[in-house]
Design a protein around this motif. Structure first.
Motif, PDB file in Angstrom:
ATOM      1  N   ASP A  35      10.272 -12.198  -1.110  1.00 10.60           N
ATOM      2  CA  ASP A  35      10.444 -11.487  -2.376  1.00 10.60           C
ATOM      3  C   ASP A  35       9.384 -11.850  -3.417  1.00 10.60           C
ATOM      4  O   ASP A  35       9.541 -11.548  -4.595  1.00 10.60           O
ATOM      5  N   PRO A  37       5.707 -10.928  -4.081  1.00 10.37           N
ATOM      6  CA  PRO A  37       4.473 -10.206  -3.769  1.00 10.37           C
ATOM      7  C   PRO A  37       3.251 -10.907  -4.351  1.00 10.37           C
ATOM      8  O   PRO A  37       3.316 -11.520  -5.423  1.00 10.37           O
ATOM      9  N   PRO A  40      -1.656  -6.029  -3.046  1.00 10.01           N
ATOM     10  CA  PRO A  40      -1.766  -5.081  -1.932  1.00 10.01           C
ATOM     11  C   PRO A  40      -2.732  -5.624  -0.875  1.00 10.01           C
ATOM     12  O   PRO A  40      -3.674  -6.361  -1.197  1.00 10.01           O
ATOM     13  N   GLY A 412       2.064  -5.293   6.963  1.00  7.66           N
ATOM     14  CA  GLY A 412       2.538  -4.375   5.935  1.00  7.66           C
ATOM     15  C   GLY A 412       1.510  -4.112   4.857  1.00  7.66           C
ATOM     16  O   GLY A 412       0.408  -4.649   4.858  1.00  7.66           O
ATOM     17  N   GLU A 413       1.921  -3.310   3.874  1.00 15.58           N
ATOM     18  CA  GLU A 413       1.010  -2.894   2.813  1.00 15.58           C
ATOM     19  C   GLU A 413       0.905  -3.921   1.685  1.00 15.58           C
ATOM     20  O   GLU A 413      -0.039  -3.885   0.902  1.00 15.58           O
ATOM     21  N   GLN A 414       1.864  -4.840   1.616  1.00 21.12           N
ATOM     22  CA  GLN A 414       1.932  -5.778   0.499  1.00 21.12           C
ATOM     23  C   GLN A 414       1.885  -7.213   1.018  1.00 21.12           C
ATOM     24  O   GLN A 414       2.729  -7.619   1.827  1.00 21.12           O
ATOM     25  N   THR A 445       3.140 -10.430   5.121  1.00 23.56           N
ATOM     26  CA  THR A 445       3.206  -9.146   4.421  1.00 23.56           C
ATOM     27  C   THR A 445       4.631  -8.592   4.464  1.00 23.56           C
ATOM     28  O   THR A 445       5.466  -9.015   5.271  1.00 23.56           O
ATOM     29  N   ARG A 446       4.835  -7.620   3.597  1.00 17.80           N
ATOM     30  CA  ARG A 446       6.083  -6.854   3.613  1.00 17.80           C
ATOM     31  C   ARG A 446       5.719  -5.380   3.544  1.00 17.80           C
ATOM     32  O   ARG A 446       4.852  -4.992   2.759  1.00 17.80           O
ATOM     33  N   SER A 447       6.351  -4.570   4.365  1.00 14.62           N
ATOM     34  CA  SER A 447       6.077  -3.137   4.366  1.00 14.62           C
ATOM     35  C   SER A 447       6.985  -2.431   3.370  1.00 14.62           C
ATOM     36  O   SER A 447       7.962  -2.999   2.868  1.00 14.62           O
ATOM     37  N   ASP A 448       6.651  -1.188   3.090  1.00 12.39           N
ATOM     38  CA  ASP A 448       7.483  -0.395   2.191  1.00 12.39           C
ATOM     39  C   ASP A 448       8.899  -0.246   2.730  1.00 12.39           C
ATOM     40  O   ASP A 448       9.858  -0.095   1.966  1.00 12.39           O
ATOM     41  N   ALA A 449       9.039  -0.292   4.054  1.00 11.81           N
ATOM     42  CA  ALA A 449      10.359  -0.171   4.676  1.00 11.81           C
ATOM     43  C   ALA A 449      11.112  -1.498   4.709  1.00 11.81           C
ATOM     44  O   ALA A 449      12.252  -1.555   5.178  1.00 11.81           O
ATOM     45  N   GLY A 450      10.467  -2.579   4.241  1.00 11.94           N
ATOM     46  CA  GLY A 450      11.149  -3.866   4.171  1.00 11.94           C
ATOM     47  C   GLY A 450      10.887  -4.807   5.323  1.00 11.94           C
ATOM     48  O   GLY A 450      11.411  -5.924   5.338  1.00 11.94           O
TER      49      GLY A 450
END
Length: 550
Positions: A35, A37, A40, A412-414, A445-450
């Motif tokens: 949690d 970030p 990007p 992921g994106e983040q 990383t974490r993706s937009d889908a979690g």
């Protein structure tokens, strides 16, 4: 061929010849905050390239392009030399041709059929061109009459081997500009404006090296300006840039950047030249030390950082996208030999994981926009199995390094906060490389889908046996409990290891080829994750990816 086989024999003694000893694993603590970030994470890894454009249309080349296109559908780019070079389209080391331009009675004759076949192959497999406008067609070359257009390449040849009339300025800049205009116009008609708008257009390759450019800097600025003006005349919205210099470019790059920002444009007479991206190359420097390969990751990272700093220092370009147009452990994909014996197995894979992770961090620290880091590695068609060239596949069988790009594609994106007490600090690895304790690092990383994805590696510059990393991982924050593990190491996703185990056959049987293909594949393993805690062992020169689904 005899010389090549002797090189291969030496390489096989250096890479993966002995199993790792039974040593006590190094305890490493990794903490990831799902949690928290950080920034990007742009997919800089989705760029590839090769000297030899005609390999793309061979069956093994087309197969590999399809696999590259599948890494990130409709987002992967490919760059190739020799798209304008004269010849019959026969591929060779550091060579290729399309015969795009000839003359009849002094009038231009354009022939698109070979270059169309190459670019059609990219597009049919979901790739977009990073279009290098070079080299000089024979009919346009200003080379003296006693200079042959091409001198065949030999990896152990004398200095200057492989150069020729192809690396000279044009004898007629107006005809050069018209060729580029007609090529761009033809591409828009064939592929559509929306598609060609996505391409990268750059002029030539490494014009700061005598091997690639026989003119002086001013002649290159003119070549560049005339070509860029021609591209924009055919497609005003085209993405244009350059100059894809070797290294950070030193004084040549300084002069080029000054020219495109404040100089007088040779084609338009206006101030400056349109520059939508800036490109340079960064390479490492492996060597042989005490009978083993020692990588030079510090060299590559120092060059990248110097290039970032050079661009960041110019206000007019400080926030312009950057592409490291060749980003590799060393500088000659077509040169086998003992110092390059890292290529077939997991050392190349772990180097790639450790180096790309640092590129993201260096770019962020310099506050520059790193859009791409292009791996100059493809395949060499018709060569012996695992021949020691810098490539992603051998005879249609994927190498371990390609699987690291597959792991990158699962990120992921983040980027999220992650620390490893086994990781070497950024300044230390840029300055000294990895010569003492290993670099046991993490990128999460974490993706937009979690989905949370955690990339781990156990890297060392020296290719000698060493202890595995016993990683104790703690994942804090909101996340799922279903986890899986992907591995690339000596025993996983490594066709070279399987080939060694079967006795290095020069001509594998059908069943053996099937076994090599199976051994090259990534395979997911279930991983127990209890209250966000798990343990995983990563061998020396190994890479792993842990995915936690939401």
């Amino acid at each position: 061929m005899r010389a090549l086989l002797s090189l291969l024999a030496g390489a096989s003694l250096l890479v993966g010849a002995a199993p790792p000893p039974d040593t006590v694993p190094l305890p490493v603590s990794v903490r990831v905050a799902a949690d928290r970030p950080v920034a990007p994470l742009p997919p800089i890894w989705r760029f590839f390239g090769a000297d030899e454009p005609n390999y793309a249309t061979a069956p093994d080349g087309a197969k590999l392009l399809l696999e590259l296109g599948q890494l990130r559908p409709d987002s992967v780019y490919f760059r190739a030399h020799n798209l304008l070079t004269s010849g019959d389209g026969t591929a060779d080391f550091k060579w290729g041709s399309t015969n795009i331009y000839t003359e009849r009675d002094g009038k231009p004759v354009y022939d698109w059929h070979i270059v169309d076949r190459i670019l059609d192959t990219y597009r049919a497999r979901g790739l977009h061109p990073y279009l290098e406008l070079g080299f000089m067609p024979q009919a346009l070359s200003s080379a003296p009459a006693d200079v042959p257009y091409r001198r065949p390449w030999a990896a152990d040849g004398p200095k200057g081997n492989g150069t020729g009339g192809w690396n000279y300025p044009p004898r007629d800049y107006a005809k050069w500009g018209e060729l580029i205009y007609q090529f761009t116009r033809h591409s828009v008609a064939r592929y559509g404006r929306a598609e060609v708008d996505r391409w990268y257009f750059e002029v030539w390759n490494e014009p700061n090296l005598d091997f690639y450019w026989s003119g002086d800097p001013q002649q290159f600025y003119r070549l560049h300006d005339v070509a860029i003006a021609a591209v924009r005349r055919a497609l005003p919205s085209a993405r244009v840039g350059g100059p894809d210099v070797a290294g950070s470019g030193d004084a040549f790059m300084d002069g080029f950047l000054k020219h495109v920002t404040t100089g007088t444009n040779f084609a338009t007479g206006k101030t400056g030249t349109p520059t939508d991206f800036v490109s340079f190359h960064a390479k490492g420097q492996p060597s042989v030390i005490d009978g083993h390969v020692r990588m030079g990751i510090a060299n590559q990272l120092q060059t990248a950082d110097a290039g970032f700093a050079k661009i960041a220092a110019l206000p007019a370009l400080a926030h312009t996208p950057i592409v490291i147009g060749e980003n590799d452990p060393e500088g000659c994909a077509a040169c086998p030999g003992p110092a390059n014996a890292y290529r077939n197995g997991p050392l190349y894979a772990s180097y790639t994981a450790a180096s790309y992770a640092r590129l993201w961090t260096l770019a962020r620290r310099r506050d520059v926009w790193l859009a791409g880091a292009l791996s100059w590695s493809f395949t060499f068609v018709g060569q012996p199995w695992f021949a020691g060239y810098r490539q992603l596949a051998s005879n249609g069988v994927d190498l371990a390094v390609l699987n690291v790009f597959r792991l990158f594609a699962r990120l992921g994106e983040q980027q999220i906060a992650a620390t490893s007490d086994g990781e070497i600090a950024l300044d230390a690895i840029v300055r000294d490389g990895v010569r003492g304790r290993p670099d046991i690092g993490v990128l999460a990383t974490r993706s937009d889908a979690g989905k949370v994805a955690m990339l781990l590696w156990n890297y060392h510059d020296d290719d000698v046996p060493g202890p595995a990393a016993a990683v104790h991982l703690t994942l804090a924050g909101k996340h799922g409990a279903s986890a899986r593990l992907w591995r690339v190491d000596a025993s996983h996703a490594n066709a070279f290891g399987a080939w060694q185990a079967m006795g290095r056959p020069a001509r594998p049987s059908v069943d053996q080829v099937a076994h090599l293909r199976a051994a090259s594949q990534l395979v997911a393993e279930p991983l127990a994750l209890t209250a966000g805690v798990t343990d995983v062992t990563i061998p020396r020169q190994g890479v792993a990816l842990i995915e936690v689904e939401p």
